[in-house]
Design a protein around this motif. Structure first.
Motif, mmCIF file in Angstrom:
data_model
loop_
_atom_site.group_PDB
_atom_site.id
_atom_site.type_symbol
_atom_site.label_atom_id
_atom_site.label_comp_id
_atom_site.label_asym_id
_atom_site.label_seq_id
_atom_site.Cartn_x
_atom_site.Cartn_y
_atom_site.Cartn_z
ATOM 1 N N GLU A 98 0.836 -1.210 0.000
ATOM 2 C CA GLU A 98 0.000 0.000 0.000
ATOM 3 C C GLU A 98 0.865 1.251 0.000
ATOM 4 O O GLU A 98 0.566 2.226 -0.711
ATOM 5 N N ALA A 99 1.950 1.232 0.783
ATOM 6 C CA ALA A 99 2.834 2.397 0.821
ATOM 7 C C ALA A 99 3.436 2.674 -0.552
ATOM 8 O O ALA A 99 3.520 3.821 -0.996
ATOM 9 N N MET A 100 3.824 1.608 -1.263
ATOM 10 C CA MET A 100 4.408 1.783 -2.581
ATOM 11 C C MET A 100 3.368 2.231 -3.598
ATOM 12 O O MET A 100 3.657 3.047 -4.482
ATOM 13 N N LEU A 101 2.152 1.723 -3.490
ATOM 14 C CA LEU A 101 1.086 2.160 -4.403
ATOM 15 C C LEU A 101 0.833 3.651 -4.252
ATOM 16 O O LEU A 101 0.560 4.357 -5.237
ATOM 17 N N ASN A 102 0.912 4.131 -3.034
ATOM 18 C CA ASN A 102 0.669 5.557 -2.782
ATOM 19 C C ASN A 102 1.719 6.453 -3.432
ATOM 20 O O ASN A 102 1.481 7.647 -3.611
ATOM 21 N N THR A 103 2.872 5.879 -3.774
ATOM 22 C CA THR A 103 3.913 6.692 -4.416
ATOM 23 C C THR A 103 3.665 6.861 -5.905
ATOM 24 O O THR A 103 4.266 7.721 -6.543
ATOM 25 N N VAL A 146 -10.290 -4.550 -0.118
ATOM 26 C CA VAL A 146 -11.415 -5.048 0.680
ATOM 27 C C VAL A 146 -11.407 -4.407 2.063
ATOM 28 O O VAL A 146 -12.452 -3.998 2.586
ATOM 29 N N ALA A 147 -10.217 -4.304 2.664
ATOM 30 C CA ALA A 147 -10.116 -3.684 3.986
ATOM 31 C C ALA A 147 -10.578 -2.235 3.951
ATOM 32 O O ALA A 147 -11.262 -1.759 4.861
ATOM 33 N N LYS A 148 -10.212 -1.524 2.882
ATOM 34 C CA LYS A 148 -10.635 -0.125 2.763
ATOM 35 C C LYS A 148 -12.137 -0.012 2.631
ATOM 36 O O LYS A 148 -12.764 0.908 3.157
ATOM 37 N N LYS A 149 -12.751 -0.949 1.916
ATOM 38 C CA LYS A 149 -14.190 -0.855 1.668
ATOM 39 C C LYS A 149 -14.988 -1.001 2.953
ATOM 40 O O LYS A 149 -16.140 -0.603 3.021
ATOM 41 N N LYS A 150 -14.375 -1.587 3.984
ATOM 42 C CA LYS A 150 -15.070 -1.720 5.263
ATOM 43 C C LYS A 150 -15.216 -0.378 5.965
ATOM 44 O O LYS A 150 -16.066 -0.205 6.831
ATOM 45 N N VAL A 189 -8.477 13.785 -18.740
ATOM 46 C CA VAL A 189 -8.674 12.376 -18.376
ATOM 47 C C VAL A 189 -8.053 12.095 -17.016
ATOM 48 O O VAL A 189 -8.670 11.474 -16.148
ATOM 49 N N ASN A 190 -6.831 12.558 -16.817
ATOM 50 C CA ASN A 190 -6.157 12.330 -15.536
ATOM 51 C C ASN A 190 -6.887 13.011 -14.380
ATOM 52 O O ASN A 190 -6.921 12.487 -13.268
ATOM 53 N N THR A 191 -7.466 14.168 -14.643
ATOM 54 C CA THR A 191 -8.239 14.865 -13.609
ATOM 55 C C THR A 191 -9.467 14.055 -13.219
ATOM 56 O O THR A 191 -9.786 13.902 -12.026
ATOM 57 N N HIS A 192 -10.164 13.508 -14.221
ATOM 58 C CA HIS A 192 -11.327 12.661 -13.936
ATOM 59 C C HIS A 192 -10.917 11.432 -13.136
ATOM 60 O O HIS A 192 -11.599 11.047 -12.169
ATOM 61 N N LYS A 193 -9.798 10.795 -13.522
ATOM 62 C CA LYS A 193 -9.343 9.619 -12.798
ATOM 63 C C LYS A 193 -8.990 9.973 -11.352
ATOM 64 O O LYS A 193 -9.315 9.230 -10.423
ATOM 65 N N LYS A 194 -8.351 11.113 -11.173
ATOM 66 C CA LYS A 194 -8.008 11.553 -9.818
ATOM 67 C C LYS A 194 -9.267 11.746 -8.980
ATOM 68 O O LYS A 194 -9.318 11.356 -7.806
ATOM 69 N N GLY A 201 -11.379 6.503 -2.385
ATOM 70 C CA GLY A 201 -10.308 6.345 -1.418
ATOM 71 C C GLY A 201 -9.282 5.320 -1.858
ATOM 72 O O GLY A 201 -8.749 4.559 -1.047
ATOM 73 N N ILE A 202 -8.977 5.302 -3.169
ATOM 74 C CA ILE A 202 -8.035 4.336 -3.725
ATOM 75 C C ILE A 202 -6.885 5.080 -4.392
ATOM 76 O O ILE A 202 -6.877 6.317 -4.449
#
Length: 220
Positions: A98-103, A146-150, A189-194, A201-202
């Motif tokens: 998760e930490a690496m995905l956030n980068t 899945v954990a985030k969706k909780k 497109v990138n703005t919409h994705k953001k 919250g992903i």
């Protein structure tokens, strides 16, 4: 496909000489358009190399003696935003992934579970503008999702344009292809994705597509 394009210049960053040598042996003789431009055994050595050595992609071990993978990627994104980053690590805990995905890395594969074929597939995928995650990493990402969706309220409050972008992303289209299809700029497109990522919250396209499948926005 990128396989038929110019040489892909790669810097290997890993503190184990044997592993770096192994990657050279795997990639150099087999893949004619992959060139190992250089290698580094730590973060500081990498950034010293980048002052004089151009690179298209960095194969990055995220556990180095002098800098964390997160810190290295943040600095790369700031100073060398065009370089693709493919993390390769023996560490694949949910916290680390998760930490690496956030980068904003382009891909992540496991040292234990990956082979030469998957490594080459990952390199070509990220150079084509896609995200690539090995099967075991994808499984960890799903568990994180899945954990985030909780704790995150499920929402269907997407605009029609956002739904279009979710659908096109699920079809494997790149941002440029989506922009052409919808007659808009890549920035839009990138703005919409953001905005979609913020609503859910992903942090990445894979999680977005998983959400869309689960909630019926798209179907396989």
């Amino acid at each position: 496909m990128i396989q038929n394009a110019r040489k892909i210049k790669i810097i290997i960053v890993d503190d184990h000489t044997l592993f770096r040598t192994g990657l050279r042996a795997i990639l150099n003789p087999v893949y004619f358009n992959i060139e190992i431009a250089d290698e580094a055994d730590c973060g500081n050595a990498l950034f010293k190399l980048l002052l004089t050595t151009p690179a298209d992609l960095i194969l990055l071990d995220i556990n180095l003696p002098d800098m964390s993978g997160v810190d290295i990627v943040h600095r790369l994104r700031c100073d060398y935003p065009d370089i693709k980053i493919l993390a390769i690590s023996a560490e694949n805990s949910a916290k680390t992934v998760e930490a690496m995905l956030n980068t904003g890395i382009n891909g992540f594969i496991s040292k234990q579970k990956s082979n030469a074929q998957e490594l080459s597939e990952a390199i070509y995928a990220v150079m084509d503008g896609l995200e690539y995650f090995g099967k075991d990493i994808a499984s960890v990402i799903y568990d994180v999702y899945v954990a985030k969706k909780k704790t995150i309220k499920v929402t269907s409050e997407f605009t029609e344009r956002e739904k279009e972008i979710i659908i096109l992303c699920s079809e494997g289209l790149l941002c440029k292809e989506i922009a052409d299809r919808l007659n808009m700029s890549i920035h839009t497109v990138n703005t919409h994705k953001k905005n979609i990522f913020q609503k859910l919250g992903i942090n990445n396209t894979m999680e977005m597509v998983q959400y869309a499948l689960k909630h019926g926005i798209i179907s396989m």
